[in-house]
Design a protein around this motif. Structure first.
Motif, PDB file in Angstrom:
ATOM      1  N   ALA A 109       0.831  -1.209   0.000  1.00 52.96           N
ATOM      2  CA  ALA A 109       0.000   0.000   0.000  1.00 52.96           C
ATOM      3  C   ALA A 109       0.864   1.257   0.000  1.00 52.96           C
ATOM      4  CB  ALA A 109      -0.938  -0.007   1.202  1.00 52.96           C
ATOM      5  N   ALA A 110       1.952   1.254   0.781  1.00 51.96           N
ATOM      6  CA  ALA A 110       2.836   2.418   0.841  1.00 51.96           C
ATOM      7  C   ALA A 110       3.557   2.622  -0.486  1.00 51.96           C
ATOM      8  CB  ALA A 110       3.848   2.254   1.971  1.00 51.96           C
ATOM      9  N   ILE A 111       4.017   1.548  -1.094  1.00 47.50           N
ATOM     10  CA  ILE A 111       4.709   1.645  -2.381  1.00 47.50           C
ATOM     11  C   ILE A 111       3.738   2.137  -3.451  1.00 47.50           C
ATOM     12  CG2 ILE A 111       5.881   0.334  -4.187  1.00 47.50           C
ATOM     13  CD1 ILE A 111       6.868  -1.507  -1.876  1.00 47.50           C
ATOM     14  N   ALA A 112       2.521   1.580  -3.462  1.00 46.35           N
ATOM     15  CA  ALA A 112       1.518   1.993  -4.452  1.00 46.35           C
ATOM     16  C   ALA A 112       1.194   3.478  -4.309  1.00 46.35           C
ATOM     17  CB  ALA A 112       0.254   1.151  -4.291  1.00 46.35           C
ATOM     18  N   ALA A 113       1.033   3.950  -3.083  1.00 43.50           N
ATOM     19  CA  ALA A 113       0.738   5.368  -2.859  1.00 43.50           C
ATOM     20  C   ALA A 113       1.879   6.239  -3.373  1.00 43.50           C
ATOM     21  CB  ALA A 113       0.480   5.623  -1.379  1.00 43.50           C
ATOM     22  N   ASP A 114       3.110   5.840  -3.096  1.00 45.32           N
ATOM     23  CA  ASP A 114       4.282   6.589  -3.545  1.00 45.32           C
ATOM     24  C   ASP A 114       4.348   6.623  -5.073  1.00 45.32           C
ATOM     25  OD1 ASP A 114       6.847   7.916  -3.354  1.00 45.32           O
ATOM     26  OD2 ASP A 114       7.776   5.981  -3.767  1.00 45.32           O
ATOM     27  N   LEU A 115       4.204   5.467  -5.714  1.00 42.55           N
ATOM     28  CA  LEU A 115       4.260   5.405  -7.171  1.00 42.55           C
ATOM     29  C   LEU A 115       3.091   6.137  -7.816  1.00 42.55           C
ATOM     30  CD1 LEU A 115       5.437   1.729  -7.695  1.00 42.55           C
ATOM     31  CD2 LEU A 115       6.768   3.814  -8.074  1.00 42.55           C
ATOM     32  N   GLY A 116       1.920   6.054  -7.193  1.00 36.14           N
ATOM     33  CA  GLY A 116       0.753   6.771  -7.710  1.00 36.14           C
ATOM     34  C   GLY A 116       0.992   8.275  -7.737  1.00 36.14           C
ATOM     35  N   GLU A 162      -2.023   5.688 -20.487  1.00 34.22           N
ATOM     36  CA  GLU A 162      -1.037   4.730 -20.998  1.00 34.22           C
ATOM     37  C   GLU A 162       0.376   5.302 -20.900  1.00 34.22           C
ATOM     38  OE1 GLU A 162       0.236   2.467 -25.104  1.00 34.22           O
ATOM     39  OE2 GLU A 162      -1.895   2.903 -24.789  1.00 34.22           O
ATOM     40  N   GLN A 163       0.535   6.597 -21.210  1.00 32.41           N
ATOM     41  CA  GLN A 163       1.869   7.194 -21.129  1.00 32.41           C
ATOM     42  C   GLN A 163       2.389   7.195 -19.691  1.00 32.41           C
ATOM     43  OE1 GLN A 163       3.999   8.084 -23.690  1.00 32.41           O
ATOM     44  NE2 GLN A 163       5.362   7.993 -21.929  1.00 32.41           N
ATOM     45  N   ASP A 164       1.527   7.508 -18.726  1.00 29.75           N
ATOM     46  CA  ASP A 164       1.954   7.472 -17.324  1.00 29.75           C
ATOM     47  C   ASP A 164       2.304   6.045 -16.910  1.00 29.75           C
ATOM     48  OD1 ASP A 164       1.737  10.232 -16.941  1.00 29.75           O
ATOM     49  OD2 ASP A 164      -0.365  10.080 -16.322  1.00 29.75           O
ATOM     50  N   ALA A 165       1.565   5.059 -17.435  1.00 31.95           N
ATOM     51  CA  ALA A 165       1.882   3.657 -17.154  1.00 31.95           C
ATOM     52  C   ALA A 165       3.232   3.270 -17.742  1.00 31.95           C
ATOM     53  CB  ALA A 165       0.775   2.752 -17.689  1.00 31.95           C
ATOM     54  N   ARG A 166       3.534   3.767 -18.931  1.00 27.21           N
ATOM     55  CA  ARG A 166       4.843   3.498 -19.541  1.00 27.21           C
ATOM     56  C   ARG A 166       5.963   4.133 -18.717  1.00 27.21           C
ATOM     57  NH1 ARG A 166       4.575   0.853 -24.108  1.00 27.21           N
ATOM     58  NH2 ARG A 166       2.670   0.912 -25.326  1.00 27.21           N
ATOM     59  N   ASN A 167       5.714   5.339 -18.214  1.00 25.09           N
ATOM     60  CA  ASN A 167       6.707   6.001 -17.360  1.00 25.09           C
ATOM     61  C   ASN A 167       6.929   5.198 -16.083  1.00 25.09           C
ATOM     62  OD1 ASN A 167       6.938   8.046 -19.236  1.00 25.09           O
ATOM     63  ND2 ASN A 167       5.545   9.415 -18.167  1.00 25.09           N
ATOM     64  N   LEU A 168       5.853   4.695 -15.510  1.00 22.28           N
ATOM     65  CA  LEU A 168       5.957   3.881 -14.300  1.00 22.28           C
ATOM     66  C   LEU A 168       6.725   2.598 -14.596  1.00 22.28           C
ATOM     67  CD1 LEU A 168       4.339   3.470 -11.271  1.00 22.28           C
ATOM     68  CD2 LEU A 168       3.563   1.581 -12.646  1.00 22.28           C
TER      69      LEU A 168
END
Length: 85
Positions: A43-50, A74-80
């Protein structure tokens, strides 16, 4: 190994039942550790990456895999996907 993707690669974009702008993000093992060696929560990692990649966390997971479902472009997903962390 079946969940690994190359940097910037998003798997399953052409799947039959794909949901637009919704992604299952699987965290790298090294993302689960802090600098001092303690384990971070999904949850902490997801919040940080979000926050870093303009994504909305829908759900995080920590049993079968460490990851989350996130809504983003999609572009933000590619960046992630290209994020080395």
């Amino acid at each position: 190994a079946c969940f690994s993707a190359q940097a910037g690669d998003i798997q399953g974009l052409t799947a039959k039942n794909v949901i637009p702008n919704r992604y299952i993000v699987v965290f790298k093992d090294q993302a689960m550790q802090t600098i001092n060696g303690t384990k971070r929560t999904s949850a902490a990692i997801a919040a940080d990456l979000g926050q870093r990649h303009k994504g909305k966390v829908e759900q995080s997971y920590s049993h079968v895999l460490n990851g989350a479902v996130m809504t983003m472009t999609e572009q933000d997903a590619r960046n992630l996907a290209g994020d080395p962390n």
